[in-house]
Design a protein around this motif. Sequence first.
Motif, mmCIF file in Angstrom:
data_model
loop_
_atom_site.group_PDB
_atom_site.id
_atom_site.type_symbol
_atom_site.label_atom_id
_atom_site.label_comp_id
_atom_site.label_asym_id
_atom_site.label_seq_id
_atom_site.Cartn_x
_atom_site.Cartn_y
_atom_site.Cartn_z
ATOM 1 N N SER A 73 1.308 -5.419 2.749
ATOM 2 C CA SER A 73 0.389 -6.219 2.998
ATOM 3 C C SER A 73 -1.250 -6.005 2.191
ATOM 4 N N HIS A 74 -1.469 -4.650 2.729
ATOM 5 C CA HIS A 74 -2.905 -4.340 2.543
ATOM 6 C C HIS A 74 -2.853 -3.871 0.764
ATOM 7 N N GLY A 75 -1.797 -3.635 0.360
ATOM 8 C CA GLY A 75 -1.768 -3.113 -1.115
ATOM 9 C C GLY A 75 -1.659 -4.418 -1.923
ATOM 10 N N ILE A 76 -1.048 -5.539 -1.642
ATOM 11 C CA ILE A 76 -1.321 -6.652 -2.366
ATOM 12 C C ILE A 76 -2.636 -7.176 -2.092
ATOM 13 N N ASN A 77 -3.214 -7.367 -1.080
ATOM 14 C CA ASN A 77 -4.407 -7.945 -0.773
ATOM 15 C C ASN A 77 -5.787 -7.277 -1.466
ATOM 16 N N ILE A 78 -5.817 -5.915 -1.361
ATOM 17 C CA ILE A 78 -6.912 -5.195 -1.901
ATOM 18 C C ILE A 78 -6.681 -5.207 -3.377
ATOM 19 N N GLN B 237 -16.429 4.673 -9.700
ATOM 20 C CA GLN B 237 -16.502 5.477 -11.005
ATOM 21 C C GLN B 237 -15.244 5.040 -11.790
ATOM 22 N N SER B 238 -14.096 4.958 -11.308
ATOM 23 C CA SER B 238 -12.829 4.838 -12.012
ATOM 24 C C SER B 238 -12.956 3.332 -12.734
ATOM 25 N N PRO B 239 -12.049 3.254 -13.794
ATOM 26 C CA PRO B 239 -11.844 2.222 -14.448
ATOM 27 C C PRO B 239 -11.073 1.349 -13.291
ATOM 28 N N THR B 240 -11.390 -0.222 -13.222
ATOM 29 C CA THR B 240 -11.074 -0.986 -12.053
ATOM 30 C C THR B 240 -9.321 -1.048 -12.094
ATOM 31 N N SER B 241 -8.608 -1.017 -13.147
ATOM 32 C CA SER B 241 -7.332 -0.794 -13.169
ATOM 33 C C SER B 241 -6.935 0.381 -12.283
ATOM 34 N N VAL B 242 -7.342 1.460 -12.679
ATOM 35 C CA VAL B 242 -7.102 2.796 -11.744
ATOM 36 C C VAL B 242 -7.520 2.521 -10.703
ATOM 37 N N THR B 243 -8.464 2.025 -10.273
ATOM 38 C CA THR B 243 -8.795 1.870 -8.630
ATOM 39 C C THR B 243 -7.865 1.241 -7.883
ATOM 40 N N MET B 244 -7.340 -0.116 -8.714
ATOM 41 C CA MET B 244 -6.274 -0.796 -8.021
ATOM 42 C C MET B 244 -5.180 0.163 -7.624
ATOM 43 N N VAL B 245 -4.713 1.020 -8.687
ATOM 44 C CA VAL B 245 -3.426 1.820 -8.279
ATOM 45 C C VAL B 245 -4.007 2.817 -7.079
ATOM 46 N N LEU B 246 -5.059 3.321 -7.266
ATOM 47 C CA LEU B 246 -5.593 4.226 -6.019
ATOM 48 C C LEU B 246 -5.608 3.490 -4.547
ATOM 49 N N SER B 247 -6.202 2.343 -4.486
ATOM 50 C CA SER B 247 -6.610 1.836 -3.258
ATOM 51 C C SER B 247 -5.359 0.907 -2.726
ATOM 52 N N GLY B 248 -4.371 0.353 -3.935
ATOM 53 C CA GLY B 248 -3.353 -0.427 -3.537
ATOM 54 C C GLY B 248 -2.052 0.377 -3.076
ATOM 55 N N ILE B 249 -1.911 1.454 -3.793
ATOM 56 C CA ILE B 249 -0.493 1.947 -3.749
ATOM 57 C C ILE B 249 -0.688 3.666 -3.485
ATOM 58 N N MET B 250 -1.759 4.190 -4.323
ATOM 59 C CA MET B 250 -1.825 5.705 -3.875
ATOM 60 C C MET B 250 -1.889 6.148 -2.495
ATOM 61 N N GLY C 265 14.482 2.427 3.738
ATOM 62 C CA GLY C 265 13.473 2.304 4.774
ATOM 63 C C GLY C 265 12.236 2.022 4.141
ATOM 64 N N ALA C 266 11.023 2.838 4.641
ATOM 65 C CA ALA C 266 9.728 2.813 4.400
ATOM 66 C C ALA C 266 9.678 3.012 2.514
ATOM 67 N N GLY C 267 10.495 4.015 2.027
ATOM 68 C CA GLY C 267 10.413 4.072 0.783
ATOM 69 C C GLY C 267 10.603 2.830 -0.238
ATOM 70 N N LYS C 268 11.770 1.784 0.506
ATOM 71 C CA LYS C 268 12.256 1.004 -0.177
ATOM 72 C C LYS C 268 10.957 -0.183 -0.311
ATOM 73 N N ILE C 269 10.219 -0.317 0.775
ATOM 74 C CA ILE C 269 9.152 -1.096 0.792
ATOM 75 C C ILE C 269 7.974 -0.925 -0.011
ATOM 76 N N LEU C 270 7.904 0.631 -0.104
ATOM 77 C CA LEU C 270 6.768 1.318 -0.960
ATOM 78 C C LEU C 270 7.097 1.177 -2.552
#
Length: 493
Positions: A344-349, A247-260, A81-86
Motif C-alpha cells: 500500500s505504501h508503495g502505491i500511495n507514495i 535531487q534525483s529525477p522524479t521517476s527515479v525517486t518514485m522507484v527509490l521511495s515506492g519500491i527500493m 510469500g512476501a517476495g510475491k507481493i513485492l
Amino acid sequence: MGTYITFPELLLWLPLLTAILCFFAKSESMAKSIALLGSLLVLGVSLSSLCYTGDAYRTYNAVNYLWLQNIGASFYITLEGAGKILTLLTAIAFPIIFIATNKNSYKNAAAFFGLMLLSECGLMGVFLAKDALLFYFFWELALIPVYFLCSKWGAEKRVQATFKFFVYTFAGSLLMLTGIIYVYLHTTPRFFEDGSQSMHSFAMQSFYTASLTAGAQNWLFWLFFVAFAIKMPIFPFHTWQPDTYDQSPTSVTMVLSGIMVKMGLFGVIKWLIPIVPLASEKYACVVIILSVIGIIYASCIAMVQDNLKKLVAYSSIAHIGLMCAAIFTMNEVGLQGIMIQMFSHGINIIGLWIVIDVIEKQTGTKSLSQLGGIAHKAPVLTILLVIIAFANIALPLTNAFVGEFMMFAGLYKYSVWLAAVAGLSIILAAVYTLNMVQKVFYGSTNTVTEQVVDINWGTKVGLSLIVVMIFIFGVFPQPMIDLTKIVVSGLAR
C-alpha cells in the motif's frame, strides 16, 4: 529443473532484455515505447503468476540452477510469500511510472530507460533470490543503475546527494557482505557428487540452520541490520534520503521511495530474523525504540518543511519507521499489517511523487510558500491528489488503513506506551498532509500558478489506476493477507 520457463525467470529476463534493447534505441520515443512494453509484459507475467499459487504449482514458481558449484552457490529463485507481493508491487509500479511521466523528456533517453529497467531487474532478483550470494548480487544490481540515474539526470546538487547516497549504501553493502561470508563459513559442509571435496552453502535454508553461537548472532545482527536500516531508511541512518529524493529525477525517486526502500524491510523479514533469531529477539526493543523516535522526528520535520519533495521524503521515513517497528513486534497481527502496508505504501507514495512531478514541471518550483490555487486550474489533478493524500494518512476505506491498523494493533500488543507514542504520528501525518494540500491547491492563484493546466491523459491514467487500487485494497484486503500467511506464521512468536 523443468523444460519450460518459470514465472521467476520471466520476471528477471524480461526487464533485462528490454533494458538491453533500450540502450540501442535510436530515438526517445522508441526508448519510451520499449520500456513501457517491457514493463507491461512483466506486469502480465506477475498477474498471471497469481493464478498459480500453492504447492501444486511449485514447479512454475521456483528454479534452481548450478551457478558457482565450487563454493556452494546456486541460481535459486522462487516466487512466494512476501517476495510475491513485492514483485507484484514492482511490476505494477514501473508501467505506472512510465505512463504517468510519458511527457517528460530526457537527454540520452535510451540510457535513462535502459538503466530504469536494469534497476527493475535487480529489484526482482532481490525479492526472488533464495541464495545469499545471489541476493547480494541482485542487491547491488538494483542500486548501481540508480547511482548513474541520479548523478547524470538529477538536479543542480545531484553530485553531493549521489555521493552521500553512495557512501551510505556502499558501507551498508560491505557490512552485509561481511555477515554473509561469516554465516557461509558456519553452514553445514556439503560434498560433491564424487564425495571428493567438502564445501559450505549459500542456500537460504543452509543460512537458516547455520551453527551460530549467541555471541556471534549478537554482532551479526548489527552487521545485517545496519545494512538494511540504511536502505529503508530508519533513524539515525536516514540522512542520505531527503537530499537524494530531492535531487534525483522524479521517476527515479518514485522507484527509490515506492519500491527500493522495501528491500531493507524484505531483508529483515527473509534474512535477518531467520538467520539470527536469538539476537533479533534480544535487540527487538532497541530497534522498535529507534523506529518510534524516527517516526516522531520525521513527522515533526515534515510539518515545518517548505520543500515539497523533502516533505514527502520525511513522510516516507515516518511510514517506514512504523513498518520496521511492526516487524520486530514479531506477533502475527503486526507482521500481517507490514505485509499489506509494504504494498500500500508503495502505491500511495508513487501517487504523491507523480503529483509533485506535475507541479514542479509546470511551475518550476518545489516550495509550498510559492504555490497556491492549483485547484482552480487543475481540478482533476486536485481530486486525485486529495484521495491519495487521504490514503497517505490512512483514512478508513483506503488501502493504508488496513495495514496501519494492524501494525498499531501489533505494536500495542508489544507495548502500550510505545504504541501510544507512535500513535502521535497519525495526528502529525494529518497535519502535514492536509497543510500541504491546503497551501498548494487551495487559496488564490499567483504569478507562479496562474499558467498551470490540468494533467494530460498519461498522468490521468497513472493516477486513476492508483486511486482504483487504493479503494480496492482498502475495501477488500483479503487477497494480500492470503498471499503472506505462511511467511507470517513462520516469523510470529
